[in-house]
Scaffold this motif. Structure first.
Motif, PDB file in Angstrom:
ATOM      1  N   PHE A  13       0.829  -1.226   0.000  1.00  0.00           N
ATOM      2  CA  PHE A  13       0.000   0.000   0.000  1.00  0.00           C
ATOM      3  C   PHE A  13       0.864   1.278   0.000  1.00  0.00           C
ATOM      4  CE2 PHE A  13      -2.239   2.765   3.364  1.00  0.00           C
ATOM      5  CZ  PHE A  13      -2.832   3.592   2.420  1.00  0.00           C
ATOM      6  N   LEU A  34       6.193 -10.218  -2.563  1.00  0.00           N
ATOM      7  CA  LEU A  34       4.818 -10.439  -3.028  1.00  0.00           C
ATOM      8  C   LEU A  34       4.088 -11.425  -2.120  1.00  0.00           C
ATOM      9  CD1 LEU A  34       5.253 -10.378  -6.931  1.00  0.00           C
ATOM     10  CD2 LEU A  34       4.651  -8.506  -5.401  1.00  0.00           C
ATOM     11  N   ALA A  37      -0.119  -9.362   0.660  1.00  0.00           N
ATOM     12  CA  ALA A  37      -0.337  -7.906   0.670  1.00  0.00           C
ATOM     13  C   ALA A  37       0.373  -7.204  -0.479  1.00  0.00           C
ATOM     14  CB  ALA A  37       0.149  -7.313   1.991  1.00  0.00           C
ATOM     15  N   ILE A  55      13.413  -9.900   2.046  1.00  0.00           N
ATOM     16  CA  ILE A  55      14.435  -9.097   2.741  1.00  0.00           C
ATOM     17  C   ILE A  55      15.198  -9.904   3.782  1.00  0.00           C
ATOM     18  CG2 ILE A  55      13.332  -6.835   2.372  1.00  0.00           C
ATOM     19  CD1 ILE A  55      12.446  -7.062   5.403  1.00  0.00           C
ATOM     20  N   GLU A  80       5.411  -7.262   7.630  1.00  0.00           N
ATOM     21  CA  GLU A  80       4.074  -7.784   7.927  1.00  0.00           C
ATOM     22  C   GLU A  80       3.414  -6.683   8.741  1.00  0.00           C
ATOM     23  OE1 GLU A  80       2.482 -10.423   6.972  1.00  0.00           O
ATOM     24  OE2 GLU A  80       4.133 -11.379   5.893  1.00  0.00           O
ATOM     25  N   THR A  81       2.174  -6.288   8.368  1.00  0.00           N
ATOM     26  CA  THR A  81       1.653  -5.019   8.901  1.00  0.00           C
ATOM     27  C   THR A  81       0.303  -5.100   9.607  1.00  0.00           C
ATOM     28  OG1 THR A  81       0.560  -4.506   6.797  1.00  0.00           O
ATOM     29  CG2 THR A  81       2.825  -3.702   7.082  1.00  0.00           C
ATOM     30  N   TYR A 146       2.790  -7.242  16.373  1.00  0.00           N
ATOM     31  CA  TYR A 146       3.197  -6.356  15.268  1.00  0.00           C
ATOM     32  C   TYR A 146       3.996  -5.167  15.798  1.00  0.00           C
ATOM     33  CZ  TYR A 146       2.849  -2.371  12.107  1.00  0.00           C
ATOM     34  OH  TYR A 146       3.151  -1.251  11.350  1.00  0.00           O
TER      35      TYR A 146
HETATM   36  P1  NAD Z   1       1.414  -3.599   3.266  1.00  0.00           P
HETATM   37  O1  NAD Z   1       1.080  -4.764   4.132  1.00  0.00           O
HETATM   38  O2  NAD Z   1       0.365  -3.004   2.404  1.00  0.00           O
HETATM   39  O3  NAD Z   1       2.644  -3.974   2.308  1.00  0.00           O
HETATM   40  C1  NAD Z   1       3.779  -4.653   2.763  1.00  0.00           C
HETATM   41  C2  NAD Z   1       4.619  -5.006   1.552  1.00  0.00           C
HETATM   42  O4  NAD Z   1       5.817  -5.661   2.023  1.00  0.00           O
HETATM   43  C3  NAD Z   1       3.935  -5.984   0.594  1.00  0.00           C
HETATM   44  O5  NAD Z   1       4.146  -5.583  -0.745  1.00  0.00           O
HETATM   45  C4  NAD Z   1       4.629  -7.311   0.880  1.00  0.00           C
HETATM   46  O6  NAD Z   1       4.643  -8.192  -0.255  1.00  0.00           O
HETATM   47  C5  NAD Z   1       6.031  -6.845   1.247  1.00  0.00           C
HETATM   48  N1  NAD Z   1       6.750  -7.821   2.092  1.00  0.00           N
HETATM   49  C6  NAD Z   1       6.285  -8.440   3.208  1.00  0.00           C
HETATM   50  N2  NAD Z   1       7.228  -9.271   3.694  1.00  0.00           N
HETATM   51  C7  NAD Z   1       8.321  -9.158   2.880  1.00  0.00           C
HETATM   52  C8  NAD Z   1       9.619  -9.741   2.876  1.00  0.00           C
HETATM   53  N3  NAD Z   1       9.988 -10.649   3.799  1.00  0.00           N
HETATM   54  N4  NAD Z   1      10.476  -9.382   1.903  1.00  0.00           N
HETATM   55  C9  NAD Z   1      10.121  -8.482   0.939  1.00  0.00           C
HETATM   56  N5  NAD Z   1       8.894  -7.907   0.895  1.00  0.00           N
HETATM   57  C10 NAD Z   1       8.008  -8.237   1.853  1.00  0.00           C
HETATM   58  O7  NAD Z   1       2.055  -2.514   4.247  1.00  0.00           O
HETATM   59  P2  NAD Z   1       1.831  -0.929   4.340  1.00  0.00           P
HETATM   60  O8  NAD Z   1       0.593  -0.641   5.069  1.00  0.00           O
HETATM   61  O9  NAD Z   1       2.086  -0.354   3.003  1.00  0.00           O
HETATM   62  O10 NAD Z   1       3.042  -0.549   5.330  1.00  0.00           O
HETATM   63  C11 NAD Z   1       4.351  -0.295   4.810  1.00  0.00           C
HETATM   64  C12 NAD Z   1       5.264   0.079   5.954  1.00  0.00           C
HETATM   65  O11 NAD Z   1       4.765   1.235   6.631  1.00  0.00           O
HETATM   66  C13 NAD Z   1       5.399  -0.995   7.040  1.00  0.00           C
HETATM   67  O12 NAD Z   1       6.735  -1.030   7.467  1.00  0.00           O
HETATM   68  C14 NAD Z   1       4.481  -0.522   8.150  1.00  0.00           C
HETATM   69  O13 NAD Z   1       4.911  -0.983   9.409  1.00  0.00           O
HETATM   70  C15 NAD Z   1       4.621   0.980   8.017  1.00  0.00           C
HETATM   71  N6  NAD Z   1       3.472   1.775   8.475  1.00  0.00           N
HETATM   72  C16 NAD Z   1       2.214   1.507   8.030  1.00  0.00           C
HETATM   73  C17 NAD Z   1       1.143   2.319   8.402  1.00  0.00           C
HETATM   74  C18 NAD Z   1      -0.262   2.094   7.909  1.00  0.00           C
HETATM   75  O14 NAD Z   1      -1.180   2.764   8.379  1.00  0.00           O
HETATM   76  N7  NAD Z   1      -0.498   1.201   6.972  1.00  0.00           N
HETATM   77  C19 NAD Z   1       1.376   3.391   9.288  1.00  0.00           C
HETATM   78  C20 NAD Z   1       2.693   3.619   9.737  1.00  0.00           C
HETATM   79  C21 NAD Z   1       3.736   2.813   9.312  1.00  0.00           C
END
Ligand code: NAD
Ligand code: DAU
Length: 342
Positions: A13, A34, A37, A55, A80-81, A146
């Motif tokens: 996202f 991939l 999410a 990663i 993982e989120t 988380y």
């Molecule tokens: P999301 O879950 O939408 O996307 C996570 C992405 O990471 C996905 O494309 C997934 O395929 C990839 N991924 C997961 N495990 C992986 C691995 N081992 N190796 C490579 N890729 C991997 O997450 P998001 O909501 O876009 O959040 C992104 C970042 O922002 C995260 O670090 C999250 O903690 C942080 N964050 C999110 C929010 C929120 O409101 N969504 C707010 C603050 C911070």
């Protein structure tokens, strides 16, 4: 064009919104595993080189560095989120968020990365009493697997700066909303259910409060921190827009012309944090950044985006997601919680 940006989690996202923001202005390599999410559709039309990889696997991370031309800065979103999934099974959270971050830090150091922007969350401060705001030096008090894994990764990133001199910057964003969010999260889940005339699951009394930030504002803050942040420092990126869950849910129903009878109070999330409140003063002062979106207007636009991109929603919701939905909500929605157990 400056250095190449190696964006981990760029198919998710926030990562995909970030790639859209910088594509064409910077060379971008996306490293993404991939998972359920991650969705390449989110990156359609945005100029980038894609490397599928994990990663937590040093070989995959090295391949991603190899794909970049010249000097590299890392923008680390991959994680993982989803809090509810972490309560179901914490292991993938530790593997990716903690071990994966350490692997990435080690390879970034080995390859001489110019900067390492670690994207973190306001959840690491834990729940705050009304009127209390957490500055970057506030005590960390994560309450679920988380947020505990994110707090761990923040410490590892800052330790890499202190012990090895890696130019790490940490940002802590508040709750994001906007296009391309996976519909397990509150806003897109409620929009999707309301569109279908299905019940909207509200955990507990629904009076939980979040600080909402539009994803574009968050991405602009991350870019500002990458360009103007000081290594070794943390910056809260807050929307400064506090809303209770029930108010957000009612807004969504009204915008889609659906009745409030679709609201369904269900059993609460265990350990549910009542309120987050990151203090954004340092980012405003040092990064000259502040969020621009007006919440109600930007949420209305977000609702329209999901409404107009029903096919994206349908494709994302088929498959793995529906298995999780039945596991997590099946019993909850079949027998909503009586008021005293909410
Ligand atoms: P999301 O879950 O939408 O996307 C996570 C992405 O990471 C996905 O494309 C997934 O395929 C990839 N991924 C997961 N495990 C992986 C691995 N081992 N190796 C490579 N890729 C991997 O997450 P998001 O909501 O876009 O959040 C992104 C970042 O922002 C995260 O670090 C999250 O903690 C942080 N964050 C999110 C929010 C929120 O409101 N969504 C707010 C603050 C911070
Ligand atoms: O604060 C930043 C964090 O925001 C990010 O670090 C996380 O990655 C992101 O998932 C988000 O965490 P939350 O737990 O706050 O978001 P979520 O969308 O899961 O829930 C938002 C609020 O809505 C929260 O109080 C729980 C509630 N909720 C959520 C779901 C999924 C419900 O009432 N019903 C639901 O079905």
């Amino acid at each position: 064009m400056g250095e190449t940006l190696l964006v981990t989690g760029g198919a998710g996202f926030i990562g995909s919104n970030f790639v859209r923001l910088v594509a064409g202005k910077r060379r971008v390599v996306v490293l993404d595993k991939l998972t359920y999410a991650g969705n390449l559709e989110n990156l359609a039309g945005a100029d980038h080189v894609f490397v599928k990889g994990d990663i937590a696997e040093p070989g995959d991370v090295r391949r991603a560095f190899d794909a970049a031309e010249g000097p590299v800065s890392v923008v680390h979103f991959a994680a993982e989120t989803h809090v509810d999934r972490s309560i179901e099974d914490g292991f993938p959270f530790l593997r990716t968020n903690v071990l994966g971050t350490q692997v990435l830090l080690d390879v970034a150091r080995e390859r001489g990365a110019l900067r390492f922007l670690h994207v973190s969350t306001d959840e690491v401060y834990g729940p705050l009493a009304p009127g209390v705001f957490a500055a970057e030096d506030a005590r960390l008090c994560p309450t679920n697997p988380y947020s505990a894994s994110k707090a761990g990764s923040d410490h590892l990133a800052l330790a890499a700066h202190r012990t090895h001199g890696l130019p790490v910057i940490v940002t802590r964003g508040s709750n994001n909303y906007g296009p391309y969010q996976f519909p397990e999260k509150f806003v897109p889940l409620l929009i999707a259910n309301a569109r279908d005339g299905k019940p909207l699951p509200i955990y507990g009394d629904g009076l939980y409060e979040r600080d909402w930030i539009h994803v574009t504002d968050h991405c602009e803050g991350i870019l500002a921190a990458l360009e103007r942040g000081r290594p070794g420092e943390i910056y809260n990126l807050a929307g400064s827009c506090h809303r209770k869950n029930l108010d957000v849910a009612r807004f969504i129903l009204k915008a889609l012309g659906k009745p409030e009878s679709l609201l369904r109070h269900v059993q609460d999330r265990p350990g549910h944090d009542r309120r987050y409140g990151p203090d954004p003063a340092k980012a405003a002062r040092e990064l000259q950044w502040k969020p621009r979106a007006k919440f109600e207007q930007a949420l209305a636009e977000t609702i329209r985006w999901y409404d107009e991109n029903g096919e994206w929603l349908d494709r994302v919701r088929s498959g793995e997601y529906m298995g999780y939905y039945e596991r997590h909500y099946g019993d909850r929605l079949r027998s909503p919680a009586p008021p005293h157990t909410r």
